[in-house]
Design a protein around this motif. Sequence first.
Motif, PDB file in Angstrom:
ATOM      1  N   TRP A   7     -20.351  43.141  63.092  1.00  0.00           N
ATOM      2  CA  TRP A   7     -21.486  43.589  62.310  1.00  0.00           C
ATOM      3  C   TRP A   7     -21.202  44.969  61.747  1.00  0.00           C
ATOM      4  O   TRP A   7     -20.276  45.648  62.162  1.00  0.00           O
ATOM      5  CB  TRP A   7     -22.771  43.592  63.130  1.00  0.00           C
ATOM      6  CG  TRP A   7     -22.753  44.585  64.259  1.00  0.00           C
ATOM      7  CD1 TRP A   7     -22.252  44.386  65.501  1.00  0.00           C
ATOM      8  CD2 TRP A   7     -23.234  45.929  64.230  1.00  0.00           C
ATOM      9  NE1 TRP A   7     -22.384  45.530  66.253  1.00  0.00           N
ATOM     10  CE2 TRP A   7     -22.990  46.490  65.492  1.00  0.00           C
ATOM     11  CE3 TRP A   7     -23.849  46.715  63.271  1.00  0.00           C
ATOM     12  CZ2 TRP A   7     -23.344  47.795  65.815  1.00  0.00           C
ATOM     13  CZ3 TRP A   7     -24.205  48.013  63.594  1.00  0.00           C
ATOM     14  CH2 TRP A   7     -23.959  48.532  64.853  1.00  0.00           C
ATOM     15  N   ALA A   8     -22.014  45.384  60.809  1.00  0.00           N
ATOM     16  CA  ALA A   8     -21.888  46.713  60.211  1.00  0.00           C
ATOM     17  C   ALA A   8     -23.231  47.097  59.612  1.00  0.00           C
ATOM     18  O   ALA A   8     -24.087  46.252  59.371  1.00  0.00           O
ATOM     19  CB  ALA A   8     -20.813  46.718  59.127  1.00  0.00           C
ATOM     20  N   VAL A   9     -23.395  48.374  59.365  1.00  0.00           N
ATOM     21  CA  VAL A   9     -24.566  48.890  58.674  1.00  0.00           C
ATOM     22  C   VAL A   9     -24.071  49.622  57.440  1.00  0.00           C
ATOM     23  O   VAL A   9     -23.173  50.455  57.530  1.00  0.00           O
ATOM     24  CB  VAL A   9     -25.370  49.854  59.577  1.00  0.00           C
ATOM     25  CG1 VAL A   9     -26.488  50.511  58.803  1.00  0.00           C
ATOM     26  CG2 VAL A   9     -25.898  49.127  60.796  1.00  0.00           C
ATOM     27  N   ILE A  10     -24.653  49.293  56.317  1.00  0.00           N
ATOM     28  CA  ILE A  10     -24.334  49.983  55.068  1.00  0.00           C
ATOM     29  C   ILE A  10     -25.623  50.628  54.583  1.00  0.00           C
ATOM     30  O   ILE A  10     -26.645  49.955  54.448  1.00  0.00           O
ATOM     31  CB  ILE A  10     -23.787  49.001  54.020  1.00  0.00           C
ATOM     32  CG1 ILE A  10     -22.505  48.367  54.532  1.00  0.00           C
ATOM     33  CG2 ILE A  10     -23.567  49.718  52.684  1.00  0.00           C
ATOM     34  CD1 ILE A  10     -21.982  47.253  53.673  1.00  0.00           C
ATOM     35  N   ILE A  11     -25.580  51.915  54.341  1.00  0.00           N
ATOM     36  CA  ILE A  11     -26.761  52.646  53.895  1.00  0.00           C
ATOM     37  C   ILE A  11     -26.528  53.126  52.469  1.00  0.00           C
ATOM     38  O   ILE A  11     -25.537  53.789  52.182  1.00  0.00           O
ATOM     39  CB  ILE A  11     -27.058  53.850  54.819  1.00  0.00           C
ATOM     40  CG1 ILE A  11     -27.309  53.346  56.234  1.00  0.00           C
ATOM     41  CG2 ILE A  11     -28.234  54.652  54.282  1.00  0.00           C
ATOM     42  CD1 ILE A  11     -27.443  54.445  57.261  1.00  0.00           C
ATOM     43  N   TRP A  41     -26.666  38.492  54.854  1.00  0.00           N
ATOM     44  CA  TRP A  41     -27.107  39.848  55.178  1.00  0.00           C
ATOM     45  C   TRP A  41     -28.625  39.924  55.282  1.00  0.00           C
ATOM     46  O   TRP A  41     -29.356  39.248  54.570  1.00  0.00           O
ATOM     47  CB  TRP A  41     -26.672  40.822  54.098  1.00  0.00           C
ATOM     48  CG  TRP A  41     -25.236  41.187  54.118  1.00  0.00           C
ATOM     49  CD1 TRP A  41     -24.221  40.567  54.774  1.00  0.00           C
ATOM     50  CD2 TRP A  41     -24.642  42.274  53.398  1.00  0.00           C
ATOM     51  NE1 TRP A  41     -23.029  41.194  54.524  1.00  0.00           N
ATOM     52  CE2 TRP A  41     -23.255  42.246  53.676  1.00  0.00           C
ATOM     53  CE3 TRP A  41     -25.131  43.253  52.557  1.00  0.00           C
ATOM     54  CZ2 TRP A  41     -22.367  43.163  53.145  1.00  0.00           C
ATOM     55  CZ3 TRP A  41     -24.252  44.170  52.021  1.00  0.00           C
ATOM     56  CH2 TRP A  41     -22.884  44.128  52.319  1.00  0.00           C
ATOM     57  N   SER A  42     -29.097  40.811  56.144  1.00  0.00           N
ATOM     58  CA  SER A  42     -30.498  41.222  56.164  1.00  0.00           C
ATOM     59  C   SER A  42     -30.587  42.523  55.381  1.00  0.00           C
ATOM     60  O   SER A  42     -29.701  43.371  55.463  1.00  0.00           O
ATOM     61  CB  SER A  42     -30.982  41.460  57.592  1.00  0.00           C
ATOM     62  OG  SER A  42     -30.991  40.257  58.317  1.00  0.00           O
ATOM     63  N   TYR A  44     -32.915  45.870  54.513  1.00  0.00           N
ATOM     64  CA  TYR A  44     -34.022  46.736  54.922  1.00  0.00           C
ATOM     65  C   TYR A  44     -34.255  47.741  53.809  1.00  0.00           C
ATOM     66  O   TYR A  44     -33.335  48.483  53.446  1.00  0.00           O
ATOM     67  CB  TYR A  44     -33.688  47.441  56.239  1.00  0.00           C
ATOM     68  CG  TYR A  44     -33.595  46.465  57.396  1.00  0.00           C
ATOM     69  CD1 TYR A  44     -34.676  46.289  58.239  1.00  0.00           C
ATOM     70  CD2 TYR A  44     -32.450  45.711  57.609  1.00  0.00           C
ATOM     71  CE1 TYR A  44     -34.607  45.380  59.294  1.00  0.00           C
ATOM     72  CE2 TYR A  44     -32.375  44.799  58.656  1.00  0.00           C
ATOM     73  CZ  TYR A  44     -33.464  44.643  59.487  1.00  0.00           C
ATOM     74  OH  TYR A  44     -33.400  43.743  60.514  1.00  0.00           O
TER      75      TYR A  44
END
Length: 89
Positions: A7-11, A41-42, A44
């Motif tokens: 997983w990863a988070v992209i901001i 992807w989700s 936000y």
Amino acid sequence: MIYHKDWAVIICLVGGGQEINTGEAGISEWLHAIDATFSDWSVYISPNLTDSEYAAMETIHILEDKGKVHFSEDLHLSVSMRSFRAEIS
């Protein structure tokens, strides 16, 4: 392109009025690209992206219908750097 196995988070920090040339699609195109290319992807986002200034409601509705979009007030950046700097001067 780099792919993460788990997983990863992209901001992405975006704001209104960022379309600087005629014909640029803006935030709605970013959301469409995520939907089309990264369907698992989700997403936000700030609920403020539903404001007419962003012209992203159609794409947001598509993501909502697929259960992929989540809204959070914490993601809204309420003061632009330009405004902040103008107040200091």
